[in-house]
Design a protein around this motif. Structure first.
Motif, mmCIF file in Angstrom:
data_model
loop_
_atom_site.group_PDB
_atom_site.id
_atom_site.type_symbol
_atom_site.label_atom_id
_atom_site.label_comp_id
_atom_site.label_asym_id
_atom_site.label_seq_id
_atom_site.Cartn_x
_atom_site.Cartn_y
_atom_site.Cartn_z
ATOM 1 N N CYS A 42 0.668 -1.279 0.071
ATOM 2 C CA CYS A 42 0.235 0.084 -0.219
ATOM 3 C C CYS A 42 0.953 1.484 0.219
ATOM 4 C CB CYS A 42 -0.554 0.214 0.973
ATOM 5 S SG CYS A 42 -1.983 1.295 1.596
ATOM 6 N N CYS A 93 0.262 3.482 3.259
ATOM 7 C CA CYS A 93 0.897 2.680 5.420
ATOM 8 C C CYS A 93 2.304 2.525 4.925
ATOM 9 C CB CYS A 93 -0.066 2.034 5.536
ATOM 10 S SG CYS A 93 -0.132 0.757 4.867
ATOM 11 N N CYS A 144 -6.611 2.716 5.004
ATOM 12 C CA CYS A 144 -6.050 4.323 4.563
ATOM 13 C C CYS A 144 -6.840 4.692 3.319
ATOM 14 C CB CYS A 144 -5.058 3.282 3.455
ATOM 15 S SG CYS A 144 -3.416 2.499 4.983
HETATM 16 ZN ZN LIG Z 1 -2.659 0.830 3.673
#
Ligand SMILES: [Zn+2]
Ligand SMILES: [Zn+2]
Length: 260
Positions: free
Chosen positions: A79, A82, A102
């Motif tokens: 991701c 993050c 997120c």
């Molecule tokens: Zn994430």
């Protein structure tokens, strides 16, 4: 002078005029480029770097996020928010993949007047598509249910945003992939939508097989395939539009669970 005449009558390929040869070559090159480009689009959700303009917002979210204890996920997708492996993945219409929490935090903590801009490419996110792993689909956790609820919330608000035809074309690879995936998945979709997509696919196959063409293949060779491609493209575009209404319908169905 006779030398010049000889040159003029000799084509690059014997028996084929230079114009036809060049047009055909150009068209083949165009098709190959399109195919390579489309393959990389359709392949898988893209994970990429954060767009410079999203940097501040994303940094703020990174500080908010609690460190994750379990790294049980088998997926290798990362991701970009993050920087951990994707959990309860959501894919944007532009084909970028994020953790559910997120991208939802990015939406809810930002000062968005309307739909968010993708943290990767700044394209307007008009739809969020579930991209959960098989394992996550089986799970029943509070975190997952919260993601699902917020996704419906988001899609209900923004999947009906006005869109240009160019945006439909840009989103086509991602939306089409999810449409076909859902067609054969257990999650399924309402019969009416499923039937419409099957009809489109049937028309596509019939048109390809039928000798009735707007431009017959036999007459002009490779150029005759052009009309088939156009028809296939339009059908794919139509399927992606149907799928958008499937997602919107799902989102509003949970709002009024007793209506059909
Ligand atoms: Zn994430
Ligand atoms: Zn994007």
């Amino acid at each position: 002078m006779p030398e010049l005449n000889l040159k003029a009558s000799t084509g690059l390929v014997e028996g084929v005029s230079n114009e036809v040869f060049l047009i055909t070559t150009g068209f083949v090159v165009f098709l190959i480029t399109l195919f390579v480009k489309f393959k990389s689009w359709v392949g898988s959700p893209r994970t990429a770097l954060i767009h410079p303009e999203s940097e501040t917002a994303v940094t703020a979210i990174r500080q908010r996020l609690e460190p994750r204890s379990s790294a049980s996920r088998d997926s290798t997708a990362q991701c970009p928010v993050c920087l951990d492996s994707v959990q309860y993945g959501l894919e944007t219409n532009c084909g970028h993949l994020f953790c559910g929490s997120c991208i939802i935090t990015y939406w809810q903590t930002g000062r968005w007047l309307g739909p968010i801009a993708c943290p990767n490419c700044r394209q307007t996110v008009t739809i969020l598509l579930n991209s959960f792993t098989a394992e996550e689909l089986q799970e029943d956790s509070e975190a997952k249910n919260r993601v699902l609820q917020e996704v419906r919330n988001y899609n209900r608000r923004f999947s009906g945003e006005p869109r240009t035809i160019w945006e439909y074309i840009q989103d086509l690879p991602t939306i089409f992939r999810h449409a076909i995936g859902d067609l054969f998945s257990e999650e399924g979709m309402v019969f009416v939508f499923r039937a419409r997509i099957y009809i489109c696919l049937t028309i596509a196959v019939l048109y390809l097989l039928s000798p009735l063409d707007i431009i017959p293949e036999m007459a002009v060779g490779i150029l005759g395939l052009l009309d088939d491609l156009v028809i296939l493209f339009l059908l794919a575009l139509y399927i992606s539009m149907i799928y958008r209404s499937v997602v919107a319908q799902r989102a509003s169905a949970t709002l009024n669970p007793h209506e059909d």
